[in-house]
Design a protein around this motif. Structure first.
Motif, PDB file in Angstrom:
ATOM      1  N   LYS A  11      41.561   0.895   0.382  1.00 23.90           N
ATOM      2  CA  LYS A  11      40.706   1.456   1.429  1.00 23.90           C
ATOM      3  C   LYS A  11      41.440   2.479   2.292  1.00 23.90           C
ATOM      4  N   GLN A  12      42.753   2.531   2.199  1.00 24.92           N
ATOM      5  CA  GLN A  12      43.532   3.497   2.965  1.00 24.92           C
ATOM      6  C   GLN A  12      43.769   4.796   2.196  1.00 24.92           C
ATOM      7  N   LEU A  13      43.442   4.799   0.911  1.00 24.64           N
ATOM      8  CA  LEU A  13      43.658   5.999   0.096  1.00 24.64           C
ATOM      9  C   LEU A  13      42.644   7.076   0.437  1.00 24.64           C
ATOM     10  N   SER A  14      43.063   8.319   0.303  1.00 23.27           N
ATOM     11  CA  SER A  14      42.118   9.424   0.457  1.00 23.27           C
ATOM     12  C   SER A  14      41.192   9.412  -0.764  1.00 23.27           C
ATOM     13  N   LEU A  15      40.084  10.115  -0.675  1.00 21.17           N
ATOM     14  CA  LEU A  15      39.151  10.198  -1.809  1.00 21.17           C
ATOM     15  C   LEU A  15      39.866  10.730  -3.042  1.00 21.17           C
ATOM     16  N   GLU A  16      40.696  11.744  -2.863  1.00 22.15           N
ATOM     17  CA  GLU A  16      41.426  12.322  -3.988  1.00 22.15           C
ATOM     18  C   GLU A  16      42.390  11.304  -4.607  1.00 22.15           C
ATOM     19  N   GLU A  17      43.132  10.581  -3.758  1.00 18.21           N
ATOM     20  CA  GLU A  17      44.049   9.571  -4.268  1.00 18.21           C
ATOM     21  C   GLU A  17      43.302   8.478  -5.016  1.00 18.21           C
ATOM     22  N   TRP A  18      42.171   8.033  -4.473  1.00 19.50           N
ATOM     23  CA  TRP A  18      41.364   6.998  -5.116  1.00 19.50           C
ATOM     24  C   TRP A  18      40.871   7.480  -6.471  1.00 19.50           C
ATOM     25  N   GLU A  19      40.294   8.675  -6.524  1.00 24.96           N
ATOM     26  CA  GLU A  19      39.757   9.184  -7.790  1.00 24.96           C
ATOM     27  C   GLU A  19      40.861   9.451  -8.807  1.00 24.96           C
ATOM     28  N   ASN A  20      42.064   9.766  -8.342  1.00 21.58           N
ATOM     29  CA  ASN A  20      43.182   9.995  -9.261  1.00 21.58           C
ATOM     30  C   ASN A  20      43.661   8.719  -9.935  1.00 21.58           C
ATOM     31  N   LEU A  21      43.235   7.564  -9.435  1.00 22.05           N
ATOM     32  CA  LEU A  21      43.590   6.308 -10.094  1.00 22.05           C
ATOM     33  C   LEU A  21      42.908   6.191 -11.453  1.00 22.05           C
ATOM     34  N   CYS A  22      41.736   6.776 -11.568  1.00 21.33           N
ATOM     35  CA  CYS A  22      40.927   6.661 -12.782  1.00 21.33           C
ATOM     36  C   CYS A  22      41.682   7.204 -13.994  1.00 21.33           C
ATOM     37  N   LYS A  23      41.665   6.437 -15.075  1.00 22.65           N
ATOM     38  CA  LYS A  23      42.340   6.823 -16.322  1.00 22.65           C
ATOM     39  C   LYS A  23      41.396   7.521 -17.304  1.00 22.65           C
ATOM     40  N   ARG A  24      40.154   7.722 -16.893  1.00 21.66           N
ATOM     41  CA  ARG A  24      39.139   8.438 -17.682  1.00 21.66           C
ATOM     42  C   ARG A  24      38.837   7.748 -19.009  1.00 21.66           C
ATOM     43  N   CYS A  25      38.755   6.427 -18.971  1.00 23.39           N
ATOM     44  CA  CYS A  25      38.398   5.695 -20.191  1.00 23.39           C
ATOM     45  C   CYS A  25      36.907   5.829 -20.486  1.00 23.39           C
ATOM     46  N   GLY A  26      36.105   6.023 -19.439  1.00 26.52           N
ATOM     47  CA  GLY A  26      34.668   6.191 -19.612  1.00 26.52           C
ATOM     48  C   GLY A  26      33.911   4.888 -19.808  1.00 26.52           C
ATOM     49  N   LEU A  27      34.577   3.748 -19.795  1.00 29.17           N
ATOM     50  CA  LEU A  27      33.895   2.483 -20.051  1.00 29.17           C
ATOM     51  C   LEU A  27      32.845   2.151 -18.998  1.00 29.17           C
TER      52      LEU A  27
END
Length: 98
Positions: A11-27
């Motif tokens: 919850k402390q991450l910026s939107l960009e940091e949060w979205e950068n966690l995604c590995k783009r698996c698409g599941l």
């Protein structure tokens, strides 16, 4: 390119940091079937906007406007939904900070 790891809670991450966690698996972009007992079963049916080769959304910038079924995966949502796979980077981050 390696992503910088942050020790911040989700919850402390910026939107960009949060979205950068995604590995783009698409599941998360595949349809799910909910059984009568509440069991969630993934299907092989992708969202019509998911490019199954690149695993990227073709309408990412306006996905919530064009697909009412698209769910914004915020930390609060990830904490409560049960249909994300356990190896999802968002799920791992949430569970790693409990």
């Amino acid at each position: 390119m390696r992503r910088k790891k942050s020790g911040a809670s989700p919850k402390q991450l910026s939107l960009e940091e949060w979205e950068n966690l995604c590995k783009r698996c698409g599941l998360c972009c595949f349809e799910k079937w909910v059984e009568e007992d509440g069991t969630i079963r993934p299907t092989d049916i992708p969202c019509r906007f998911l490019d199954i080769v690149t695993r990227e959304c073709k309408v990412y910038h306006k996905r919530f406007e064009v697909d009412e079924g698209c769910v914004k995966l915020t930390p609060d949502v990830v904490e409560t939904v049960q249909w994300l796979p356990p190896d999802c980077a968002y799920v791992k981050r949430i569970h790693g900070h409990r």
